[in-house]
Design an enzyme around this catalytic site. Sequence first.
Site: not given
Ligand SMILES: Cc1ncc(COP(=O)(O)O)c(C=O)c1O
Length: 355
Positions: A30, A122, A254, A300
Amino acid sequence: MTAIWTVNKSIFKKNITQVAGNSPVMAVVKNNAYNFGLDFAIKTFLESGVETFSTTSLREAIKIRQLAPEVVIFLMNPSIEFDTLKEWDIQMTLPSLSFYHQYKNELSGIKVHLEYENLLHRSGFKTFDEMKQVIKENSDLPKEKQLDITGIWTHFGYADEFDVSEYEIEKEAWLTGLNDILKQYDFQFIHAQNSASFMRDELFEHHTHARLGIALYGCRPYSSLPKGSVKQSLTLSANVIQCRELKQGESIGYSFSYTADKDMTIAVVDIGYGDGLLRTRSKHDCMINGTRYQIKALMMSHLLVEVDKTVKPQDTVVLYSKDMRVDEYTFKGVGANSEQLSALNHCTLERKIIE
Ligand SMILES: Cc1ncc(COP(=O)(O)O)c(C=O)c1O
Protein backbone atom coordinates in the site's frame (compact mmCIF):
# COMPACT_ATOMS: atom_id res chain seq x y z
CA MET A 1 24.33 17.99 -6.73
CA THR A 2 21.02 16.81 -5.33
CA ALA A 3 19.92 14.69 -2.45
CA ILE A 4 19.57 11.05 -3.48
CA TRP A 5 17.22 8.25 -2.43
CA THR A 6 19.10 5.01 -3.20
CA VAL A 7 17.99 1.42 -2.82
CA ASN A 8 20.36 -1.49 -3.13
CA LYS A 9 18.20 -4.09 -4.85
CA SER A 10 20.27 -7.13 -3.91
CA ILE A 11 20.06 -6.16 -0.22
CA PHE A 12 16.31 -5.56 -0.63
CA LYS A 13 15.97 -9.10 -2.03
CA LYS A 14 18.22 -10.69 0.60
CA ASN A 15 16.07 -9.07 3.25
CA ILE A 16 12.85 -10.48 1.77
CA THR A 17 14.31 -13.99 1.86
CA GLN A 18 15.67 -13.55 5.36
CA VAL A 19 12.48 -12.07 6.83
CA ALA A 20 10.11 -14.54 5.15
CA GLY A 21 12.17 -17.66 5.87
CA ASN A 22 10.08 -20.59 4.68
CA SER A 23 6.72 -18.91 5.26
CA PRO A 24 4.47 -17.79 2.40
CA VAL A 25 4.14 -14.03 2.35
CA MET A 26 1.40 -11.66 1.28
CA ALA A 27 3.40 -8.48 0.66
CA VAL A 28 1.66 -5.29 1.74
CA VAL A 29 2.38 -2.78 -1.02
CA LYS A 30 0.00 0.00 0.00
CA ASN A 31 0.95 3.67 -0.34
CA ASN A 32 3.16 3.03 -3.34
CA ALA A 33 4.86 0.11 -1.60
CA TYR A 34 5.74 2.13 1.50
CA ASN A 35 7.07 4.75 -0.92
CA PHE A 36 9.58 2.36 -2.55
CA GLY A 37 7.55 2.50 -5.79
CA LEU A 38 5.01 -0.11 -6.90
CA ASP A 39 6.86 -0.96 -10.11
CA PHE A 40 10.13 -1.62 -8.32
CA ALA A 41 8.49 -3.46 -5.42
CA ILE A 42 6.21 -5.76 -7.42
CA LYS A 43 8.99 -6.71 -9.81
CA THR A 44 11.44 -7.37 -6.98
CA PHE A 45 8.95 -9.32 -4.86
CA LEU A 46 8.11 -11.48 -7.88
CA GLU A 47 11.80 -12.17 -8.47
CA SER A 48 11.96 -13.23 -4.80
CA GLY A 49 9.06 -15.65 -5.14
CA VAL A 50 6.32 -13.52 -3.53
CA GLU A 51 3.12 -13.82 -5.54
CA THR A 52 0.42 -12.51 -3.21
CA PHE A 53 -0.09 -8.81 -2.63
CA SER A 54 -2.34 -6.55 -0.63
CA THR A 55 -3.12 -2.87 -0.68
CA THR A 56 -5.81 -0.51 0.59
CA SER A 57 -6.41 1.27 -2.72
CA LEU A 58 -8.34 -0.07 -5.69
CA ARG A 59 -6.28 2.14 -7.99
CA GLU A 60 -3.09 0.49 -6.72
CA ALA A 61 -4.69 -2.95 -6.95
CA ILE A 62 -5.35 -2.37 -10.66
CA LYS A 63 -1.79 -1.18 -11.17
CA ILE A 64 -0.52 -4.36 -9.50
CA ARG A 65 -2.66 -6.43 -11.89
CA GLN A 66 -1.19 -4.55 -14.85
CA LEU A 67 2.32 -5.26 -13.57
CA ALA A 68 1.64 -8.88 -12.61
CA PRO A 69 -1.19 -10.62 -14.48
CA GLU A 70 -0.94 -13.91 -12.56
CA VAL A 71 -0.67 -12.89 -8.91
CA VAL A 72 -3.26 -12.87 -6.12
CA ILE A 73 -4.32 -9.34 -5.18
CA PHE A 74 -6.19 -8.63 -1.97
CA LEU A 75 -7.85 -5.27 -1.35
CA MET A 76 -7.86 -4.59 2.40
CA ASN A 77 -10.48 -1.82 2.16
CA PRO A 78 -13.99 -2.50 0.89
CA SER A 79 -15.00 -1.09 -2.48
CA ILE A 80 -18.40 -0.90 -4.14
CA GLU A 81 -16.86 -0.82 -7.63
CA PHE A 82 -17.92 -4.41 -8.11
CA ASP A 83 -17.50 -4.56 -11.89
CA THR A 84 -13.95 -3.24 -11.59
CA LEU A 85 -13.12 -5.83 -8.93
CA LYS A 86 -14.34 -8.58 -11.25
CA GLU A 87 -12.70 -7.18 -14.35
CA TRP A 88 -9.27 -7.04 -12.69
CA ASP A 89 -9.70 -10.20 -10.59
CA ILE A 90 -9.17 -8.45 -7.27
CA GLN A 91 -10.18 -10.17 -4.04
CA MET A 92 -11.64 -7.89 -1.41
CA THR A 93 -12.32 -7.72 2.29
CA LEU A 94 -15.90 -8.30 3.40
CA PRO A 95 -15.96 -5.72 6.19
CA SER A 96 -19.25 -6.31 8.03
CA LEU A 97 -22.59 -8.03 8.15
CA SER A 98 -24.34 -4.79 7.20
CA PHE A 99 -22.12 -4.36 4.11
CA TYR A 100 -23.04 -7.90 3.07
CA HIS A 101 -26.76 -7.27 3.48
CA GLN A 102 -26.59 -3.90 1.71
CA TYR A 103 -24.75 -5.26 -1.35
CA LYS A 104 -25.79 -8.91 -1.34
CA ASN A 105 -26.92 -8.83 -4.99
CA GLU A 106 -24.00 -6.83 -6.36
CA LEU A 107 -21.50 -9.05 -4.52
CA SER A 108 -22.33 -12.14 -6.55
CA GLY A 109 -19.20 -13.58 -8.13
CA ILE A 110 -16.85 -11.32 -6.10
CA LYS A 111 -14.03 -13.07 -4.24
CA VAL A 112 -14.01 -11.96 -0.59
CA HIS A 113 -12.08 -12.57 2.60
CA LEU A 114 -14.18 -12.32 5.77
CA GLU A 115 -12.61 -9.79 8.12
CA TYR A 116 -12.73 -10.18 11.90
CA GLU A 117 -12.80 -6.84 13.69
CA ASN A 118 -10.95 -7.71 16.89
CA LEU A 119 -9.41 -4.96 19.05
CA LEU A 120 -8.35 -2.67 16.21
CA HIS A 121 -12.03 -1.78 15.65
CA ARG A 122 -11.24 -0.30 12.23
CA SER A 123 -13.26 -2.68 10.10
CA GLY A 124 -14.57 -6.23 10.18
CA PHE A 125 -17.28 -8.49 11.56
CA LYS A 126 -17.96 -8.18 15.26
CA THR A 127 -18.20 -11.94 15.84
CA PHE A 128 -17.43 -15.25 14.18
CA ASP A 129 -21.15 -16.04 14.42
CA GLU A 130 -21.83 -13.11 12.08
CA MET A 131 -19.33 -14.57 9.63
CA LYS A 132 -20.98 -17.99 9.89
CA GLN A 133 -24.31 -16.29 9.19
CA VAL A 134 -22.93 -14.87 5.93
CA ILE A 135 -21.55 -18.24 4.91
CA LYS A 136 -24.93 -19.80 5.58
CA GLU A 137 -26.98 -17.09 3.83
CA ASN A 138 -24.60 -17.22 0.88
CA SER A 139 -24.81 -20.99 0.54
CA ASP A 140 -28.62 -20.75 0.54
CA LEU A 141 -28.46 -18.64 -2.63
CA PRO A 142 -28.43 -20.18 -6.11
CA LYS A 143 -24.82 -20.77 -7.24
CA GLU A 144 -24.80 -17.93 -9.79
CA LYS A 145 -25.87 -15.41 -7.12
CA GLN A 146 -23.29 -16.41 -4.50
CA LEU A 147 -20.19 -14.49 -3.58
CA ASP A 148 -16.98 -16.48 -3.52
CA ILE A 149 -15.70 -16.66 0.06
CA THR A 150 -12.04 -17.45 -0.51
CA GLY A 151 -10.47 -16.17 2.71
CA ILE A 152 -10.68 -15.08 6.32
CA TRP A 153 -8.46 -12.54 8.03
CA THR A 154 -7.85 -10.08 10.82
CA HIS A 155 -5.36 -7.37 11.66
CA PHE A 156 -3.78 -7.06 15.09
CA GLY A 157 -3.74 -3.56 16.52
CA TYR A 158 -1.24 -4.26 19.28
CA ALA A 159 1.35 -6.65 17.86
CA ASP A 160 3.98 -3.89 17.97
CA GLU A 161 3.32 -3.24 21.69
CA PHE A 162 5.10 -5.08 24.49
CA ASP A 163 4.01 -3.21 27.61
CA VAL A 164 0.32 -4.07 27.39
CA SER A 165 -1.61 -7.34 27.24
CA GLU A 166 -3.86 -6.41 24.26
CA TYR A 167 -1.86 -8.40 21.70
CA GLU A 168 -2.31 -11.60 23.71
CA ILE A 169 -6.04 -10.83 24.05
CA GLU A 170 -6.62 -10.17 20.33
CA LYS A 171 -4.49 -13.18 19.38
CA GLU A 172 -6.49 -15.47 21.66
CA ALA A 173 -9.83 -14.15 20.35
CA TRP A 174 -8.77 -14.66 16.74
CA LEU A 175 -7.20 -18.09 17.15
CA THR A 176 -10.12 -19.40 19.20
CA GLY A 177 -12.71 -18.18 16.69
CA LEU A 178 -10.65 -19.34 13.74
CA ASN A 179 -10.12 -22.85 15.09
CA ASP A 180 -13.84 -23.11 15.70
CA ILE A 181 -14.91 -21.93 12.25
CA LEU A 182 -12.34 -24.20 10.59
CA LYS A 183 -14.25 -27.20 12.01
CA GLN A 184 -17.01 -26.40 9.52
CA TYR A 185 -15.45 -24.40 6.68
CA ASP A 186 -12.28 -24.30 4.61
CA PHE A 187 -10.62 -21.17 3.31
CA GLN A 188 -8.02 -20.81 0.60
CA PHE A 189 -6.47 -17.78 2.33
CA ILE A 190 -6.02 -17.30 6.08
CA HIS A 191 -3.89 -14.34 7.13
CA ALA A 192 -3.54 -12.21 10.24
CA GLN A 193 0.05 -11.37 11.04
CA ASN A 194 1.88 -8.12 10.33
CA SER A 195 5.67 -7.88 10.65
CA ALA A 196 5.71 -7.59 14.44
CA SER A 197 3.31 -10.48 15.02
CA PHE A 198 5.15 -12.73 12.56
CA MET A 199 8.56 -11.92 14.03
CA ARG A 200 7.28 -12.48 17.55
CA ASP A 201 5.37 -15.69 16.93
CA GLU A 202 6.27 -17.13 13.47
CA LEU A 203 3.40 -18.14 11.19
CA PHE A 204 0.40 -19.36 13.19
CA GLU A 205 -1.02 -22.82 12.56
CA HIS A 206 -3.52 -23.03 9.65
CA HIS A 207 -2.46 -19.62 8.31
CA THR A 208 -1.64 -19.58 4.61
CA HIS A 209 0.28 -16.27 4.58
CA ALA A 210 2.03 -13.74 6.78
CA ARG A 211 0.79 -10.32 5.66
CA LEU A 212 4.00 -8.32 5.93
CA GLY A 213 4.86 -4.72 5.29
CA ILE A 214 7.56 -2.84 7.14
CA ALA A 215 10.03 -5.70 7.73
CA LEU A 216 10.06 -6.41 3.97
CA TYR A 217 11.10 -2.79 3.47
CA GLY A 218 14.03 -3.12 5.83
CA CYS A 219 12.86 -1.86 9.23
CA ARG A 220 12.62 -3.71 12.52
CA PRO A 221 9.09 -3.36 13.88
CA TYR A 222 10.28 -3.42 17.51
CA SER A 223 13.53 -2.58 19.22
CA SER A 224 14.40 -5.87 20.93
CA LEU A 225 15.02 -7.51 17.55
CA PRO A 226 18.71 -7.77 16.67
CA LYS A 227 19.81 -5.39 13.89
CA GLY A 228 20.86 -8.34 11.75
CA SER A 229 17.31 -9.70 11.64
CA VAL A 230 16.18 -7.08 9.11
CA LYS A 231 18.45 -5.50 6.50
CA GLN A 232 17.99 -1.88 5.40
CA SER A 233 18.56 -1.41 1.66
CA LEU A 234 17.74 2.31 1.63
CA THR A 235 20.25 5.15 1.76
CA LEU A 236 19.25 8.80 1.85
CA SER A 237 22.12 11.16 1.22
CA ALA A 238 22.69 14.82 0.50
CA ASN A 239 25.70 17.11 0.06
CA VAL A 240 27.56 19.81 1.92
CA ILE A 241 27.16 22.96 -0.18
CA GLN A 242 29.18 25.33 2.00
CA CYS A 243 30.84 25.52 5.41
CA ARG A 244 30.26 28.81 7.31
CA GLU A 245 32.04 30.13 10.39
CA LEU A 246 29.57 31.38 12.98
CA LYS A 247 30.48 33.55 15.98
CA GLN A 248 28.77 32.98 19.30
CA GLY A 249 25.38 34.77 19.24
CA GLU A 250 25.14 34.93 15.44
CA SER A 251 22.03 33.45 13.86
CA ILE A 252 21.72 31.51 10.66
CA GLY A 253 18.68 30.75 8.51
CA TYR A 254 15.30 32.52 8.33
CA SER A 255 14.04 34.16 11.50
CA PHE A 256 16.88 32.92 13.73
CA SER A 257 16.60 29.27 12.57
CA TYR A 258 19.66 28.62 14.68
CA THR A 259 21.67 30.88 16.99
CA ALA A 260 25.20 29.75 17.79
CA ASP A 261 25.85 29.24 21.50
CA LYS A 262 29.62 29.26 20.79
CA ASP A 263 31.95 29.91 17.86
CA MET A 264 31.42 27.05 15.45
CA THR A 265 31.49 25.75 11.88
CA ILE A 266 28.12 25.09 10.26
CA ALA A 267 27.72 22.98 7.13
CA VAL A 268 24.86 23.99 4.86
CA VAL A 269 23.37 20.83 3.31
CA ASP A 270 21.10 20.48 0.26
CA ILE A 271 18.13 18.63 1.76
CA GLY A 272 15.14 19.87 3.74
CA TYR A 273 11.56 19.24 4.70
CA GLY A 274 10.57 19.87 1.08
CA ASP A 275 12.39 16.61 0.32
CA GLY A 276 10.39 14.86 3.00
CA LEU A 277 12.79 14.94 5.91
CA LEU A 278 10.71 15.01 9.07
CA ARG A 279 11.22 17.84 11.55
CA THR A 280 11.50 15.24 14.31
CA ARG A 281 14.34 13.58 12.38
CA SER A 282 16.22 16.89 12.26
CA LYS A 283 16.50 16.86 16.07
CA HIS A 284 19.10 14.14 15.65
CA ASP A 285 22.30 13.60 13.72
CA CYS A 286 23.64 12.88 10.25
CA MET A 287 26.84 11.22 9.11
CA ILE A 288 29.65 12.88 7.15
CA ASN A 289 32.80 10.92 6.28
CA GLY A 290 31.91 8.26 8.86
CA THR A 291 31.38 10.69 11.76
CA ARG A 292 28.02 11.62 13.27
CA TYR A 293 27.27 15.36 13.50
CA GLN A 294 24.34 17.11 15.16
CA ILE A 295 21.74 18.72 12.92
CA LYS A 296 20.97 22.24 14.19
CA ALA A 297 18.15 23.44 11.93
CA LEU A 298 15.83 22.28 9.17
CA MET A 299 14.55 24.48 6.37
CA MET A 300 12.58 23.69 3.23
CA SER A 301 15.62 22.89 1.07
CA HIS A 302 18.50 23.04 3.55
CA LEU A 303 19.84 21.52 6.71
CA LEU A 304 22.31 23.21 9.02
CA VAL A 305 24.76 20.88 10.70
CA GLU A 306 27.40 21.63 13.29
CA VAL A 307 30.64 20.19 11.93
CA ASP A 308 34.40 20.38 12.49
CA LYS A 309 37.25 21.49 10.26
CA THR A 310 37.50 18.10 8.55
CA VAL A 311 34.18 18.61 6.75
CA LYS A 312 34.41 20.23 3.31
CA PRO A 313 32.01 21.38 0.60
CA GLN A 314 30.87 18.48 -1.64
CA ASP A 315 31.18 15.96 1.20
CA THR A 316 28.32 13.45 1.30
CA VAL A 317 25.84 13.77 4.16
CA VAL A 318 24.01 10.57 5.10
CA LEU A 319 20.57 10.78 6.72
CA TYR A 320 19.62 7.11 6.42
CA SER A 321 21.81 4.10 5.64
CA LYS A 322 22.61 0.68 6.99
CA ASP A 323 24.54 2.49 9.76
CA MET A 324 21.83 5.14 10.32
CA ARG A 325 18.78 2.97 10.16
CA VAL A 326 15.26 4.27 9.85
CA ASP A 327 14.29 2.01 12.76
CA GLU A 328 17.05 3.52 14.95
CA TYR A 329 15.24 6.87 14.63
CA THR A 330 11.85 5.23 15.14
CA PHE A 331 13.05 3.89 18.47
CA LYS A 332 14.37 7.38 19.33
CA GLY A 333 10.83 8.74 18.87
CA VAL A 334 11.16 10.38 15.43
CA GLY A 335 7.97 8.70 14.18
CA ALA A 336 6.85 5.33 12.86
CA ASN A 337 9.14 3.57 10.38
CA SER A 338 6.46 3.92 7.72
CA GLU A 339 5.98 7.60 8.53
CA GLN A 340 9.67 8.34 7.90
CA LEU A 341 9.66 6.31 4.67
CA SER A 342 6.37 7.70 3.36
CA ALA A 343 7.38 11.31 3.82
CA LEU A 344 10.36 11.14 1.45
CA ASN A 345 9.57 13.19 -1.64
CA HIS A 346 10.28 11.41 -4.90
CA CYS A 347 9.45 14.55 -6.89
CA THR A 348 12.51 16.34 -5.52
CA LEU A 349 14.91 13.57 -4.53
CA GLU A 350 16.95 11.82 -7.19
CA ARG A 351 15.96 8.17 -7.20
CA LYS A 352 18.59 5.51 -7.79
CA ILE A 353 18.27 1.71 -7.72
CA ILE A 354 21.59 -0.12 -7.47
CA GLU A 355 21.14 -3.54 -9.08
C1 LIG B 1 -4.28 -4.47 7.34
C2 LIG B 1 -2.80 -4.43 7.37
N1 LIG B 1 -2.12 -5.59 7.29
C3 LIG B 1 -0.77 -5.61 7.32
C4 LIG B 1 -0.04 -4.44 7.43
C5 LIG B 1 1.45 -4.52 7.48
O1 LIG B 1 1.92 -4.10 8.72
P1 LIG B 1 3.49 -3.98 8.97
O2 LIG B 1 3.97 -2.88 8.07
O3 LIG B 1 3.60 -3.61 10.40
O4 LIG B 1 4.09 -5.28 8.63
C6 LIG B 1 -0.72 -3.22 7.51
C7 LIG B 1 0.04 -1.99 7.66
O5 LIG B 1 -0.36 -0.98 8.14
C8 LIG B 1 -2.14 -3.22 7.47
O6 LIG B 1 -2.83 -2.07 7.56
